[in-house]
Write a protein that holds these residues in place. Structure first.
Motif, PDB file in Angstrom:
ATOM      1  N   LEU A 123      -6.730 -55.274  -5.526  1.00 32.48           N
ATOM      2  CA  LEU A 123      -7.376 -56.402  -6.299  1.00 32.48           C
ATOM      3  C   LEU A 123      -8.911 -56.190  -6.058  1.00 32.48           C
ATOM      4  O   LEU A 123      -9.661 -56.364  -6.865  1.00 32.48           O
ATOM      5  CB  LEU A 123      -6.976 -57.898  -5.716  1.00 32.48           C
ATOM      6  N   VAL A 124      -9.268 -55.581  -4.814  1.00 33.70           N
ATOM      7  CA  VAL A 124     -10.790 -55.305  -4.761  1.00 33.70           C
ATOM      8  C   VAL A 124     -11.265 -54.067  -5.690  1.00 33.70           C
ATOM      9  O   VAL A 124     -12.290 -54.101  -6.369  1.00 33.70           O
ATOM     10  CB  VAL A 124     -11.068 -55.024  -3.237  1.00 33.70           C
ATOM     11  N   TYR A 125     -10.305 -53.164  -5.761  1.00 36.45           N
ATOM     12  CA  TYR A 125     -10.537 -52.112  -6.710  1.00 36.45           C
ATOM     13  C   TYR A 125     -10.821 -52.440  -8.126  1.00 36.45           C
ATOM     14  O   TYR A 125     -11.680 -52.009  -8.596  1.00 36.45           O
ATOM     15  CB  TYR A 125      -9.390 -51.023  -6.519  1.00 36.45           C
ATOM     16  N   TRP A 126      -9.710 -53.388  -8.416  1.00 40.70           N
ATOM     17  CA  TRP A 126      -9.800 -53.760  -9.986  1.00 40.70           C
ATOM     18  C   TRP A 126     -11.037 -54.631 -10.256  1.00 40.70           C
ATOM     19  O   TRP A 126     -11.433 -54.542 -11.085  1.00 40.70           O
ATOM     20  CB  TRP A 126      -8.336 -54.664  -9.964  1.00 40.70           C
ATOM     21  N   LEU A 127     -11.315 -55.492  -9.007  1.00 40.79           N
ATOM     22  CA  LEU A 127     -12.593 -56.313  -9.399  1.00 40.79           C
ATOM     23  C   LEU A 127     -13.697 -55.460  -9.590  1.00 40.79           C
ATOM     24  O   LEU A 127     -14.614 -55.728 -10.323  1.00 40.79           O
ATOM     25  CB  LEU A 127     -12.790 -57.207  -7.963  1.00 40.79           C
ATOM     26  N   ASN A 128     -13.837 -54.290  -8.654  1.00 38.92           N
ATOM     27  CA  ASN A 128     -14.776 -53.372  -9.055  1.00 38.92           C
ATOM     28  C   ASN A 128     -14.879 -52.793 -10.517  1.00 38.92           C
ATOM     29  O   ASN A 128     -15.907 -52.949 -11.211  1.00 38.92           O
ATOM     30  CB  ASN A 128     -14.730 -52.196  -7.961  1.00 38.92           C
ATOM     31  N   ILE A 129     -13.770 -52.441 -10.987  1.00 40.21           N
ATOM     32  CA  ILE A 129     -13.592 -51.966 -12.423  1.00 40.21           C
ATOM     33  C   ILE A 129     -14.078 -53.321 -13.416  1.00 40.21           C
ATOM     34  O   ILE A 129     -14.477 -53.089 -14.247  1.00 40.21           O
ATOM     35  CB  ILE A 129     -12.090 -51.539 -12.616  1.00 40.21           C
ATOM     36  N   ALA A 130     -13.508 -54.237 -13.085  1.00 43.61           N
ATOM     37  CA  ALA A 130     -13.789 -55.475 -13.971  1.00 43.61           C
ATOM     38  C   ALA A 130     -15.394 -55.687 -14.144  1.00 43.61           C
ATOM     39  O   ALA A 130     -15.816 -56.022 -15.090  1.00 43.61           O
ATOM     40  CB  ALA A 130     -13.059 -56.902 -13.434  1.00 43.61           C
ATOM     41  N   VAL A 131     -16.060 -55.716 -12.884  1.00 43.00           N
ATOM     42  CA  VAL A 131     -17.397 -55.707 -13.000  1.00 43.00           C
ATOM     43  C   VAL A 131     -18.106 -54.466 -13.886  1.00 43.00           C
ATOM     44  O   VAL A 131     -19.229 -54.929 -14.499  1.00 43.00           O
ATOM     45  CB  VAL A 131     -18.111 -55.771 -11.626  1.00 43.00           C
ATOM     46  N   LEU A 132     -17.605 -53.319 -13.610  1.00 40.11           N
ATOM     47  CA  LEU A 132     -18.189 -52.488 -14.552  1.00 40.11           C
ATOM     48  C   LEU A 132     -17.881 -52.697 -15.880  1.00 40.11           C
ATOM     49  O   LEU A 132     -18.962 -52.411 -16.715  1.00 40.11           O
ATOM     50  CB  LEU A 132     -17.340 -50.974 -14.240  1.00 40.11           C
ATOM     51  N   GLY A 133     -16.698 -53.149 -16.374  1.00 41.28           N
ATOM     52  CA  GLY A 133     -16.561 -53.345 -17.678  1.00 41.28           C
ATOM     53  C   GLY A 133     -17.160 -54.425 -18.108  1.00 41.28           C
ATOM     54  O   GLY A 133     -17.792 -54.690 -19.367  1.00 41.28           O
ATOM     55  N   GLY A 134     -17.248 -55.597 -17.410  1.00 40.20           N
ATOM     56  CA  GLY A 134     -17.936 -56.781 -17.951  1.00 40.20           C
ATOM     57  C   GLY A 134     -19.484 -56.626 -18.097  1.00 40.20           C
ATOM     58  O   GLY A 134     -20.260 -56.883 -19.074  1.00 40.20           O
ATOM     59  N   ALA A 135     -20.383 -55.769 -16.965  1.00 42.20           N
ATOM     60  CA  ALA A 135     -21.565 -55.501 -17.330  1.00 42.20           C
ATOM     61  C   ALA A 135     -22.009 -54.699 -18.455  1.00 42.20           C
ATOM     62  O   ALA A 135     -22.841 -54.854 -19.128  1.00 42.20           O
ATOM     63  CB  ALA A 135     -21.975 -54.804 -15.873  1.00 42.20           C
ATOM     64  N   LEU A 136     -21.019 -53.634 -18.810  1.00 38.91           N
ATOM     65  CA  LEU A 136     -21.295 -52.823 -19.805  1.00 38.91           C
ATOM     66  C   LEU A 136     -20.981 -53.589 -21.139  1.00 38.91           C
ATOM     67  O   LEU A 136     -21.811 -53.466 -22.254  1.00 38.91           O
ATOM     68  CB  LEU A 136     -20.118 -51.636 -19.839  1.00 38.91           C
ATOM     69  N   TYR A 137     -19.823 -54.381 -21.193  1.00 42.32           N
ATOM     70  CA  TYR A 137     -20.010 -55.538 -22.405  1.00 42.32           C
ATOM     71  C   TYR A 137     -20.944 -56.212 -22.779  1.00 42.32           C
ATOM     72  O   TYR A 137     -21.447 -56.332 -23.667  1.00 42.32           O
ATOM     73  CB  TYR A 137     -18.451 -56.148 -22.230  1.00 42.32           C
ATOM     74  N   LEU A 138     -21.337 -56.895 -21.466  1.00 46.01           N
ATOM     75  CA  LEU A 138     -22.683 -57.766 -21.980  1.00 46.01           C
ATOM     76  C   LEU A 138     -23.955 -57.239 -22.236  1.00 46.01           C
ATOM     77  O   LEU A 138     -24.784 -57.617 -22.937  1.00 46.01           O
ATOM     78  CB  LEU A 138     -22.827 -58.713 -20.482  1.00 46.01           C
ATOM     79  N   SER A 139     -24.195 -55.929 -21.547  1.00 49.03           N
ATOM     80  CA  SER A 139     -25.317 -55.168 -21.954  1.00 49.03           C
ATOM     81  C   SER A 139     -25.244 -54.843 -23.412  1.00 49.03           C
ATOM     82  O   SER A 139     -26.358 -54.628 -24.097  1.00 49.03           O
ATOM     83  CB  SER A 139     -25.354 -53.853 -20.958  1.00 49.03           C
ATOM     84  N   TRP A 140     -24.197 -54.474 -24.100  1.00 44.21           N
ATOM     85  CA  TRP A 140     -24.056 -54.044 -25.512  1.00 44.21           C
ATOM     86  C   TRP A 140     -24.413 -55.353 -26.354  1.00 44.21           C
ATOM     87  O   TRP A 140     -24.944 -55.313 -27.317  1.00 44.21           O
ATOM     88  CB  TRP A 140     -22.720 -53.368 -25.948  1.00 44.21           C
ATOM     89  N   VAL A 141     -23.449 -56.495 -25.832  1.00 45.49           N
ATOM     90  CA  VAL A 141     -23.914 -57.880 -26.678  1.00 45.49           C
ATOM     91  C   VAL A 141     -25.486 -58.215 -26.615  1.00 45.49           C
ATOM     92  O   VAL A 141     -26.051 -58.567 -27.523  1.00 45.49           O
ATOM     93  CB  VAL A 141     -23.052 -58.916 -26.004  1.00 45.49           C
ATOM     94  N   CYS A 142     -26.059 -57.895 -25.407  1.00 47.42           N
ATOM     95  CA  CYS A 142     -27.500 -58.142 -25.318  1.00 47.42           C
ATOM     96  C   CYS A 142     -28.227 -57.082 -26.148  1.00 47.42           C
ATOM     97  O   CYS A 142     -29.293 -57.754 -26.768  1.00 47.42           O
ATOM     98  CB  CYS A 142     -27.776 -57.938 -23.868  1.00 47.42           C
TER      99      CYS A 142
END
Length: 207
Positions: A123-142
């Motif tokens: 779950l820690v590993y997945w959370l790392n991936i989730a933060v990567l994806g979330g930050a990349l998505y929000l950067s594009w929306v921004c």
């Protein structure tokens, strides 16, 4: 004074790309450095060497899995940066958050490699991936919201970039949820997702 500074700060896409390349290169190198050769003093014959190499299997698997993950996210970030006409302070900081998540991947990978049977490590590993994806998505929306993308980008491309991130993150989340069945099943599913996005096969559309 601060408003003027915020308006002019962090506008260089080239500098942002250079920083990103450096962080990705270091993170990928640290992954490999975490895989250490068996100690000479512990090996007394060839059978012992093969046994020691076999014991490195889980760590090598995790290293390869995360190396592929970082490659996928590097391509995703570069795709976004290539469609920007400029950056700004807010967008630069969003990418810095993304790069922080990149720098944490050697830790989450080492944790999972050492505790593959534990859900917490997965779950820690997945959370790392989730933060990567979330930050990349929000950067594009921004970038879209602030009008920082090039004028020649089509609406289809803008939507495709968001859709790819959302679908990938949904698959990763599903893969992480499989850890309640077995962490090994979860890891296997995540590897399949990564292979799919690394190969990126074209699915023919119906006429």
């Amino acid at each position: 004074m601060s408003t003027t500074y915020n308006r002019i700060a962090g506008q260089s896409v080239e500098r942002l790309a250079a920083l990103s390349d450096g962080v990705f290169a270091v993170a990928m190198t640290l992954l490999v450095l975490d895989v250490r050769a068996p100690g000479v003093e512990a090996i007394h014959d060839e059978r012992g060497l093969w046994a020691a190499l076999g014991a490195l299997g889980p760590r090598l698997t995790m290293c390869a899995m995360t190396f592929m993950t970082l490659g996928i996210f590097w391509v995703g970030q570069q795709t976004q940066l290539n469609h920007l006409k400029r950056s700004d302070r807010s967008l630069s900081w969003m990418h810095i958050v993304f790069l922080f998540a990149v720098s944490m991947t050697p830790f989450s990978t080492s944790l999972l490699a050492g505790f593959m049977a534990y859900r917490a490590a997965l779950l820690v590993y997945w959370l790392n991936i989730a933060v990567l994806g979330g930050a990349l998505y929000l950067s594009w929306v921004c970038a879209l919201g602030l009008g920082l993308v090039r004028e020649d980008i089509s609406p289809e491309v803008a939507v495709a970039i968001k859709r790819r991130i959302v679908i990938a993150q949904a698959l990763y989340a599903f893969g992480a949820s499989l850890c309640w069945i077995s962490t090994y099943v979860s890891i296997g599913f995540i590897v399949l997702v990564q292979l799919y996005y690394a190969v990126a096969p074209r699915i023919p559309r119906r006429a």
